[in-house]
Design an enzyme around this catalytic site. Structure first.
Site, PDB file in Angstrom:
ATOM      1  N   LYS A   1      15.909  22.546 -10.016  1.00  0.00           N
ATOM      2  CA  LYS A   1      15.252  21.302 -10.432  1.00  0.00           C
ATOM      3  C   LYS A   1      16.156  20.335 -11.174  1.00  0.00           C
ATOM      4  O   LYS A   1      17.032  20.711 -11.934  1.00  0.00           O
ATOM      5  CB  LYS A   1      14.071  21.630 -11.349  1.00  0.00           C
ATOM      6  CG  LYS A   1      12.977  22.382 -10.647  1.00  0.00           C
ATOM      7  CD  LYS A   1      12.020  21.455  -9.953  1.00  0.00           C
ATOM      8  CE  LYS A   1      11.014  20.976 -10.979  1.00  0.00           C
ATOM      9  NZ  LYS A   1       9.918  20.260 -10.346  1.00  0.00           N
TER      10      LYS A   1
ATOM     11  N   GLU B   1       9.664   9.425 -16.556  1.00  0.00           N
ATOM     12  CA  GLU B   1       8.255   9.814 -16.761  1.00  0.00           C
ATOM     13  C   GLU B   1       7.767   9.403 -18.147  1.00  0.00           C
ATOM     14  O   GLU B   1       6.643   8.929 -18.321  1.00  0.00           O
ATOM     15  CB  GLU B   1       8.098  11.319 -16.581  1.00  0.00           C
ATOM     16  CG  GLU B   1       8.373  11.782 -15.163  1.00  0.00           C
ATOM     17  CD  GLU B   1       8.567  13.294 -15.102  1.00  0.00           C
ATOM     18  OE1 GLU B   1       7.560  14.012 -15.017  1.00  0.00           O
ATOM     19  OE2 GLU B   1       9.722  13.756 -15.150  1.00  0.00           O
TER      20      GLU B   1
ATOM     21  N   SER C   1      15.017  22.672 -15.272  1.00  0.00           N
ATOM     22  CA  SER C   1      13.835  23.481 -15.548  1.00  0.00           C
ATOM     23  C   SER C   1      14.282  24.836 -16.060  1.00  0.00           C
ATOM     24  O   SER C   1      15.304  25.367 -15.626  1.00  0.00           O
ATOM     25  CB  SER C   1      13.018  23.654 -14.263  1.00  0.00           C
ATOM     26  OG  SER C   1      12.212  24.818 -14.349  1.00  0.00           O
TER      27      SER C   1
ATOM     28  N   HIS D   1       0.837  -1.224   0.000  1.00  0.00           N
ATOM     29  CA  HIS D   1       0.000   0.000   0.000  1.00  0.00           C
ATOM     30  C   HIS D   1       0.863   1.262   0.000  1.00  0.00           C
ATOM     31  O   HIS D   1       0.414   2.324   0.429  1.00  0.00           O
ATOM     32  CB  HIS D   1      -0.955   0.038   1.197  1.00  0.00           C
ATOM     33  CG  HIS D   1      -1.688  -1.245   1.424  1.00  0.00           C
ATOM     34  ND1 HIS D   1      -2.947  -1.488   0.938  1.00  0.00           N
ATOM     35  CD2 HIS D   1      -1.318  -2.378   2.069  1.00  0.00           C
ATOM     36  CE1 HIS D   1      -3.334  -2.712   1.278  1.00  0.00           C
ATOM     37  NE2 HIS D   1      -2.351  -3.275   1.960  1.00  0.00           N
TER      38      HIS D   1
END
Ligand code: ARG
Length: 455
Positions: A280, A287, A274, A153
């Site tokens: 970043k 992704e 970024s 979980h």
């Protein structure tokens, strides 16, 4: 090619919807290989003369060179790869080119070309999956003892090792590779010689062409030969499952890279910055891999719907088999290679993982098991006592291992100092020696087994 029956040329829209050379040019090498095998067979069986066959082979070799050099003139007016090759052959060797299409149709030709392409894609995918497995095994071997939290979980459950976690993916990708091998074995029958749909009246030798093209045997029903695309569906299904596995690993990389987890560092090679936020470092490759399953499963859906309800035998609908299949395997290949690079590059933050491994009362099960083993409590009672210990530790703001002995004894008088030996994450993980468990020795023996399998 069918000028005899037609007096007017097609409407521009007819040509636009019909033309496939823009994408089926990717079948060029398969098309030439099929024609070479077919021409050799026609000569051997005496359907065409050996002189004509030699001319045809010379022309096909010249076309193969043009393809390799990038000088082959792909032309929309010839619709697809089969007619582009034949038209060029005629330009190169003259009217004898017209003999190549004896005992053949574009229907068995495209069935063959596409099957060859999908077979190669399966081989490539299996090999790339094995490359990814090797990368995972390398990392797992270096981290067979590195503690990390195991989750259920996505809540801390029991300590495991990073090596164990990575080897879980080795199992998954191993099954994926075997799915591609299974699909390959099933599709490895040659449709060439089915001709348009009914077979051929010429004395062709289908065993000969099947063997020349690396097939186990010719397909046994001419209608099925030209209308089957389940080999592609099966390959796309294997691709979709592999992509699903890739997306799970990608998701874990994304999570692990967040400052909140802080489990891994990814190299600059597989991250981006970024344009506005200078701090970043984004896991874009992970992704994108996580997302590619959409395209790949979409391709499976697309081809399934194309094939659904199609009457036997060939229908032009089936020209729509190629783009989704090409797209899916392009996406899968890129994903597998990028994932392999990312796994090779990633650096675990072992202190951070070890600290997290002990957090969240992750050794509670070890306490319960100790109560069963040492005090002979039924597991349900042990579970209850342990739950109370966790509650008490939570009140005091300490880990289970830091709970004073007196607190534990207040819950069960039999508990002794001895219990603390099982409450560390390292002891917890090392104790799970059952076959396939997370104990470092178990992990090492699975690593060894896989190294032997992949050798
Ligand atoms: N370009 C066609 C395809 O991809 C080749 C087969 C065409 N056959 C036909 N009878 N029109 O399916």
């Amino acid at each position: 090619m069918w000028g005899g029956r037609f007096s007017a040329s097609p409407n521009a829209l007819m040509q636009a919807i019909n033309v496939s050379i823009g994408f089926d040019k990717r079948l060029a090498s398969q098309d030439i290989a099929g024609s070479q095998a077919h021409a050799a067979m026609l000569a051997k069986t005496g359907v065409i003369s050996s002189g004509d066959a030699a001319e045809i082979q010379r022309g096909l070799a010249a076309i193969a060179e043009e393809m390799a050099a990038g000088t082959f003139p792909f032309r929309d007016e010839f619709e697809d790869i089969h007619m582009n090759v034949e038209a060029r052959l005629r330009e190169l060797i003259g009217p004898v080119a017209g003999r190549l299409h004896t005992a053949r149709s574009r229907n068995d030709q495209v069935a063959l070309d596409f099957r060859l392409w999908v077979r190669e894609a399966c081989d490539r995918s299996a090999a790339q999956l094995e490359g990814l497995q090797q990368a995972l095994i390398g990392k797992a071997a270096a981290h067979a003892d590195t503690l990390m939290p195991g989750f259920t979980h996505l809540q801390p459950a029991q300590p495991v090792t990073l090596g164990h976690h990575l080897m879980a993916y080795v199992e998954m990708f191993g099954r994926d590779a075997s799915r591609f091998r299974d699909a390959r074995a099933r599709m490895n029958e040659c449709p060439l010689g089915a001709a348009a749909l009914a077979g051929s009246p010429f004395p062709i030798d289908r065993e000969m062409t099947a063997k020349a093209l690396g097939f186990d045997r010719p397909t046994a029903n001419s209608l099925d030969s030209v209308s089957a695309r389940d080999f592609a569906l099966e390959a796309l299904s294997a691709a979709s499952i592999a992509a699903t596995h890739l997306s799970r690993l990608a998701e874990e990389i994304v999570l692990w890279m967040t400052p909140q987890f802080g489990f891994i560092r990814l190299s600059d090679a597989f991250t981006t910055g970024s344009s506005i936020m200078p701090q970043k470092k984004n896991p874009d490759a992970a992704e994108l891999i996580r997302a590619k399953v959409g395209r790949i499963l979409g391709s499976l859906t697309s081809l399934t719907v194309v094939m659904k309800g199609l009457p036997l035998a060939y229908s032009k609908d089936m020209q729509e088999d190629k783009v989704p299949t090409f797209e899916a395997f392009d996406a899968l290949e890129l994903s597998l290679l990028a994932m392999t690079g990312m796994i090779t590059d990633l650096e675990p933050n072992t202190e951070r993982m070890a600290a997290a491994a002990g957090a969240g009362f992750s050794t509670a099960t070890d306490l319960a098991d100790w109560l069963v083993r040492e005090l002979d409590l039924p597991f349900r009672d042990a579970h209850h006592v342990t739950g109370a210990a966790v509650k008490r530790a939570e009140q005091l703001g300490v880990d289970l291992a830091d709970l004073p002995l007196a607190e534990l004894q207040a819950l069960n008088q039999g508990i002794s100092e001895d219990v603390f030996k099982v409450l560390t994450p390292a002891a917890s993980s090392a104790s799970r020696v059952s076959y396939g468990g997370t104990a470092p020795d178990q992990v090492r023996s699975q690593i060894k087994r896989w190294k032997d399998v992949l050798r």
